[in-house]
Design an enzyme around this catalytic site. Structure first.
Site, short mmCIF file in Angstrom:
data_model
loop_
_atom_site.label_atom_id
_atom_site.label_comp_id
_atom_site.label_asym_id
_atom_site.label_seq_id
_atom_site.Cartn_x
_atom_site.Cartn_y
_atom_site.Cartn_z
N ASP A 116 0.84 -1.20 0.00
CA ASP A 116 0.00 0.00 0.00
C ASP A 116 0.87 1.25 0.00
O ASP A 116 0.59 2.20 -0.70
CB ASP A 116 -0.95 0.00 1.21
CG ASP A 116 -0.23 -0.05 2.55
OD1 ASP A 116 0.87 -0.62 2.62
OD2 ASP A 116 -0.78 0.48 3.54
N ARG A 155 5.48 4.26 6.23
CA ARG A 155 5.06 4.23 7.64
C ARG A 155 5.13 2.80 8.18
O ARG A 155 5.64 1.90 7.51
CB ARG A 155 3.66 4.82 7.77
CG ARG A 155 2.59 3.98 7.09
CD ARG A 155 1.22 4.63 7.25
NE ARG A 155 0.20 3.85 6.59
CZ ARG A 155 -0.80 4.37 5.89
NH1 ARG A 155 -0.88 5.68 5.73
NH2 ARG A 155 -1.71 3.60 5.32
N ASP A 156 4.61 2.60 9.38
CA ASP A 156 4.65 1.27 10.00
C ASP A 156 3.57 0.38 9.39
O ASP A 156 2.69 -0.11 10.08
CB ASP A 156 4.46 1.40 11.52
CG ASP A 156 3.17 2.13 11.88
OD1 ASP A 156 2.58 2.80 11.00
OD2 ASP A 156 2.74 2.02 13.04
N GLU A 157 3.64 0.20 8.08
CA GLU A 157 2.63 -0.59 7.39
C GLU A 157 3.32 -1.34 6.24
O GLU A 157 3.78 -2.43 6.43
CB GLU A 157 1.49 0.31 6.90
CG GLU A 157 0.26 -0.50 6.53
CD GLU A 157 -1.03 0.28 6.66
OE1 GLU A 157 -1.05 1.34 7.27
OE2 GLU A 157 -2.04 -0.21 6.12
N ASP A 179 -5.50 -2.70 -2.91
CA ASP A 179 -4.70 -1.71 -3.63
C ASP A 179 -4.19 -2.29 -4.95
O ASP A 179 -4.30 -1.66 -6.00
CB ASP A 179 -3.54 -1.24 -2.75
CG ASP A 179 -4.01 -0.68 -1.40
OD1 ASP A 179 -4.84 -1.35 -0.75
OD2 ASP A 179 -3.57 0.40 -1.01
N TRP A 224 -11.12 -6.18 -1.98
CA TRP A 224 -9.80 -6.56 -1.46
C TRP A 224 -9.54 -8.03 -1.83
O TRP A 224 -8.68 -8.33 -2.67
CB TRP A 224 -9.72 -6.30 0.05
CG TRP A 224 -9.22 -4.91 0.33
CD1 TRP A 224 -7.99 -4.58 0.82
CD2 TRP A 224 -9.90 -3.66 0.09
NE1 TRP A 224 -7.87 -3.20 0.90
CE2 TRP A 224 -9.01 -2.63 0.46
CE3 TRP A 224 -11.14 -3.31 -0.41
CZ2 TRP A 224 -9.35 -1.28 0.35
CZ3 TRP A 224 -11.48 -1.96 -0.51
CH2 TRP A 224 -10.59 -0.97 -0.14
N GLU A 253 -2.19 8.86 -0.83
CA GLU A 253 -3.20 7.92 -0.33
C GLU A 253 -4.59 8.55 -0.31
O GLU A 253 -5.57 7.94 -0.72
CB GLU A 253 -2.83 7.52 1.10
CG GLU A 253 -3.88 6.64 1.77
CD GLU A 253 -3.39 6.09 3.11
OE1 GLU A 253 -2.56 6.75 3.75
OE2 GLU A 253 -3.84 5.00 3.48
N HIS A 258 1.02 6.15 -2.39
CA HIS A 258 0.04 5.08 -2.38
C HIS A 258 -0.45 4.96 -3.81
O HIS A 258 -0.95 5.93 -4.37
CB HIS A 258 -1.13 5.55 -1.51
CG HIS A 258 -1.43 4.70 -0.34
ND1 HIS A 258 -0.61 4.66 0.76
CD2 HIS A 258 -2.48 3.88 -0.06
CE1 HIS A 258 -1.17 3.85 1.66
NE2 HIS A 258 -2.29 3.34 1.18
C1 RAM Z 1 -4.94 1.25 4.87
C2 RAM Z 1 -4.24 1.52 3.58
C3 RAM Z 1 -4.48 0.53 2.49
C4 RAM Z 1 -5.90 0.05 2.45
C5 RAM Z 1 -6.38 -0.36 3.81
C6 RAM Z 1 -7.84 -0.77 3.84
O1 RAM Z 1 -4.15 0.55 5.71
O2 RAM Z 1 -4.71 2.75 3.15
O3 RAM Z 1 -4.17 1.14 1.30
O4 RAM Z 1 -6.02 -1.00 1.57
O5 RAM Z 1 -6.22 0.67 4.73
#
Ligand code: RAM
Length: 933
Positions: A452, A456-458, A465, A519, A732, A753
């Site tokens: 995504d 960040r911490d992701e 996506d 998703w 994003e 994003h």
């Molecule tokens: C967030 C990010 C990501 C998305 C989810 C649902 O963590 O924006 O892109 O797919 O939410």
């Protein structure tokens, strides 16, 4: 005429991986590109040669042709060539030979054990491991296989074995792990040799989770496994593997390392000669770790350093700090060249944006994204972290001896090393920048897995996506290998959850794994896209079970009503009308979005079954899809053509997924969609789900003018708003940065994003005018849509058949187009305004036509003009906004955001409470609009 020189093979490739790396399968499919000087060239047959063996293949297939020879044994090498025969009697010379090496191992051949530190003194402890060995015979060849639960690099006699980074990347480690294969013959010598491993935790020891709840998911410590196969000149063979005979230390210079954390390195602790023979330090024995999963060969390009950027500007912040600006938001890391006293500590911080003139690090959340380097102090030192990456445009270095020298700092760009295959340029500079931002967004988020965001911490493999972005991705880069590999992870994770595709793949979030529309549908959509864009049928057959299991799961949830209702959904995520803290609170009903996807996935399973010759399944999933479609229409579409959620995303879904078939109802839906877009003042009003669909939905229902206005909008929210705010990647949120230059207050705000960049697929197909009409572009549709404000466009895509391009320009009413169609492919060319297309074969074709003149609107405007009329005329709209802004910027912003530009309502009625002098100013400005023309 048909002499041999007219036809030649310009590319020969085995399997998907485009960088010529070792093969992951014993029987690789072969693909080649033909260039022919004569027009309309089609292949009649081909001959494939392997080391003297020739096999003839009849027919026109030149993409993913099955391997016609005996399967390769592990490490076996082969040289293949191809030559082709045209339907016109022409023939090519033999191609350049392609050298292949089999990278797979036979079952049971993986012998290496996973080893790590015996006594780490902290979690996720970076380590160095080593072993020496003697070569007492003449070596013919040495092949290294290696992988890690963590990230690693190997050195032989002091030299790194390759230029790949972050090996082996991130896969669903519990079930699927990849090894790299490297020919290391040149790095060994007779006598004493040493092999060393640098190891860190990487994705394996990362702590996943949100809002401070993150915990390690896979394990606390990294481990590595490698085997070195030594083939001697005398025909004998030996394998050296990682095992308890290796030694390991945690006292190396890398003191901490993590994906989110960054890397800490104390150069004073470097161990000179540690990966060369004769190193004197004694290290404790490595610990053998029990790992059940058997690694498989990598079938994708590894991550590499792919570019460098120097400092564009040094900024002194209000607080007096020096910030380096690289002019481009990118993913990678810094390389520094520095001289100073031993023990000097440099701190390298990274950020995508500035806020109030300082590094804007709030969006990084719990990711430290900070590197630390402690100088050795023995002259010039060059350093770059090894096992981490950051998403940044700005960097701040603290502790530099004296002034930071901008020439001594370089940004290194990293991503999976895919080949670039798609380009677009138009006469509209902001659009060009938008497209460039999409490309950078893909670079940054295709680092080992489709993420995504990269900062960040992701940085997780969010399925939604890539579901929306995969068509765009497939045009810009050859990502067939990359995405097919990720789909294998998707399938293994899905299999753990009885058909439910997790939100993210690899799945590392704790708690229940729930299905979510748009998703989980990555399971059906991404294989479909890869087949359509790359002609890769194998991905459909490999993923078929996964596709079907997802559809079956959804039918189970939908039950007899055939509607997917009442469950958790992300819905039309990040609808601009949703509050910053409620990104799922969209205008489009969640259940409507869900059932639309239930239909779409069922339909795609039926299509895949049909393609694969699975007739029974094609019929049954086709029937089920039809029944869902009928249920959807009954529930959500009024007979006259309105959606129960009167939101653009709902209309776009009904139209683009083919949920509504009746031509009259489709037209009403399209008209209402256009109405809604106009009523919103041509601002974006869709989230992740609707945004990739809306432009096609408008164009195919005759509202290209509306699509054109929406595309070229620069006010917030719009695609170009971010561009006007200086964005160099896709954001994003539509307003990740607010108009006043502050960062969106939502805690989830990234500036890199790719999801909203999914519009680039439409740009390629419709503004450029180059679309696939048969799998792999075996047939192409050339059909540009001419939009006000865009006078020329050119787009190029390296299709599996070779380079295709469309270039058009208009000059007044004269319209001119040139299309290049690769050999062994055909195209259907639709000139604007033409009732029927022209069919052409390969070659370069030019066309001209006269465009119909659109009547310039001659309206006169006043406060009594209907609102829709005002917004339809860009000059009138601009005049109103300008006049309002001059009088009261806040009122202008509110007016822009809140006004519904509908017919039957005069402008005056939307100007409630506006002071009379301002009204007068507007009236005056409007009078000027008519007069100008
Ligand atoms: C967030 C990010 C990501 C998305 C989810 C649902 O963590 O924006 O892109 O797919 O939410």
């Amino acid at each position: 005429m048909n002499s041999q020189r007219d036809v030649r093979i310009t590319r020969l490739k085995a399997e998907r991986r485009a960088d010529g790396g070792p093969l992951a399968v014993p029987a690789p499919r072969l693909s080649w590109v033909v260039e022919a000087s004569q027009e309309g060239w089609l292949q009649a047959s081909a001959e494939l040669e392997r080391d003297g063996d020739i096999v003839r293949v009849d027919g026109g297939q030149s993409v993913f042709v099955p391997w016609p020879f005996a399967p390769l044994a592990p490490r076996e090498r082969a040289r293949v060539r191809v030559r082709v025969f045209g339907q016109d009697g022409s023939e090519s010379e033999w191609s350049e030979p392609l050298a292949l090496t089999a990278g797979h191992l036979d079952d049971g051949d993986w012998a290496a054990e996973f080893i790590g530190l015996a006594e780490p003194h902290g979690e996720a402890q970076p380590a160095l491991l080593r072993r020496e060995f003697t070569l007492d015979r003449t070596l013919a060849r040495a092949t290294l296989y290696s992988t890690a639960l963590g990230v690693h690099q190997l050195e032989l006699n002091g030299v790194e074995v390759d230029d790949a980074q972050m090996k082996p990347g991130w896969t669903a480690y519990e079930h699927r792990l990849l090894y790299d294969v490297t020919d290391v013959t040149g790095l060994l010598r007779e006598g004493r040799n040493a092999i060393g491993v640098q190891l860190a935790g990487g994705w394996y020891t990362e702590q996943y989770g949100f809002q401070g709840q993150a915990r390690r998911f896979y394990g606390d410590q990294p481990s590595v496994a490698a085997q070195l196969v030594l083939e001697y000149a005398d025909g004998s063979e030996e394998t050296l593997v990682t095992d308890g005979n290796w030694t390991a230390t945690g006292e190396g210079p890398r003191t901490a390392s993590g994906i989110y954390l960054g890397e800490h390195y104390d150069a004073r602790l470097e161990k000179s000669g540690w990966s060369s023979p004769g190193f004197a330090e004694e290290w404790p024995a490595a610990r053998v770790v029990d790992v059940a999963v058997v690694p498989k060969p990598r079938a994708t390009e590894p991550v590499r350093r792919t570019g460098e950027l120097s400092v564009a500007k040094v900024i002194t912040t209000p607080s007096g700090k020096s910030v380096l600006d690289f002019g481009q938001n990118l993913v990678g890391r810094l390389r520094i060249r520095v001289t100073g006293p031993a023990g000097t500590t440099l701190t390298l911080r990274h950020a995508e944006v500035l806020e109030h003139g300082e590094l804007g690090t709030r969006p990084l959340r719990f990711a430290d994204a900070t590197d630390e380097y402690i100088l050795r102090g023995d002259g010039e030192e060059v350093w770059e972290p090894t096992f981490t990456f950051h998403g940044f445009r700005y960097a701040e270095i603290e502790g530099w001896p004296g002034q930071v020298d901008p020439d001594a700092v370089t940004a290194i760009v990293m991503h999976s090393d895919m080949r670039r295959t798609g380009w677009l340029e138009t006469s509209h500079p902001l659009l060009n920048r938008l497209h460039e931002n999409v490309v950078w967004g893909m670079r940054g988020n295709f680092l080992s897995l489709p993420t995504d965001c990269p900062q960040r911490d992701e940085r997780l493999g969010w399925t939604g996506d890539i579901q929306v972005f995969s068509p765009t991705a497939s045009y810009l880069f050859d990502c067939d290998a990359f995405l097919s590999s990720w789909l294998e992870d998707l399938a293994v994770e899905q299999a753990q959850h009885s058909g439910v595709v997790p939100f993210i793949v690899p799945s590392v979030l704790r708690g229940e794994v729930l299905p979510a529309a748009a998703w989980g549908d990555a399971a059906t959509v991404v294989p479909t896209v890869l087949h359509e864009r790359f002609g890769d049928e194998q991905v459909l057959s490999d993923q078929f079970e996964s596709m079907r299991a997802w559809a079956d799961k959804l039918h189970e949830l939908a039950g007899e009503r055939l509607l997917w209702e009442g469950h958790f959904q992300f819905g039309d995520w990040l609808d601009p009308d949703a509050p910053p803290e409620e990104p799922g609170d969209a205008k489009a009903d969640h259940d409507l979005v869900a059932t639309a996807h239930l239909y779409w996935s069922t339909h795609l399973v039926a299509r895949a079954a049909d393609q694969l010759g699975r007739d029974e399944e094609a019929r049954s999933y086709g029937d089920r899809a039809d029944r869902v479609r009928e249920a959807f229409v009954r529930e959500y579409v009024t007979p006259a053509g309105r959606m129960m959620s009167d939101a653009p995303t709902a209309y776009a879904l009904a139209l683009q997924f083919g949920l509504v078939r009746d031509p009259e109802v489709r037209q009403s839906l399209g008209d209402r969609l256009a109405f809604l877009v106009r009523a919103s003042g041509y601002h974006m009003s869709t989230g992740f789900v609707g945004t990739p669909l809306i432009q096609d939905a408008l164009v195919t229902t005759g509202h290209a003018d509306v699509a054109g206005r929406l595309l070229q909008q620069t006010e917030n929210p719009s695609w170009l708003y971010a561009v006007t705010m200086g964005a160099t990647t896709i954001w994003e949120r539509w307003d990740s940065m607010l108009e006043d230059g502050t960062i969106n207050p939502g805690e989830m705000t990234s500036f890199n994003h790719y999801a909203f960049g999914a519009v680039a697929d439409w740009l390629h197909r419709s503004v450029g005018g180059l679309a696939p009409a048969a799998p792999g572009y075996k047939a192409i549709e050339v059909r540009p849509v001419v939009l006000d404000g865009i006078d020329s466009a050119s787009t190029t895509h390296e299709t599996p058949y070779g380079f295709a391009s469309v270039e058009w320009r208009r000059d007044g009413a004269a319209f001119q187009l040139t299309a290049v169609v690769p050999a062994n492919s055909t195209a259907t060319v639709w000139m604007p305004g033409a009732g029927k297309p022209v069919e052409v074969g390969s070659g370069r074709h030019s066309f001209t036509t006269e465009l119909e003149r659109t009547e310039e609107s001659r309206h006169r405007f006043s406060l009594d003009s209907p609102l829709d009329r005002v917004v339809e005329d860009p000059d009138a709209y601009a005049a109103v906004i300008r006049a309002l802004e001059e009088a009261d910027p806040e009122r202008a912003a509110y007016f822009r955001r809140r006004t519904r530009w509908v017919p039957n309502r005069p402008l005056r009625s939307a100007m409630f409470l506006t002071p009379p002098p301002v009204l007068e100013a507007i009236e005056k400005a409007l009078a000027g609009v008519g007069a100008d023309r």
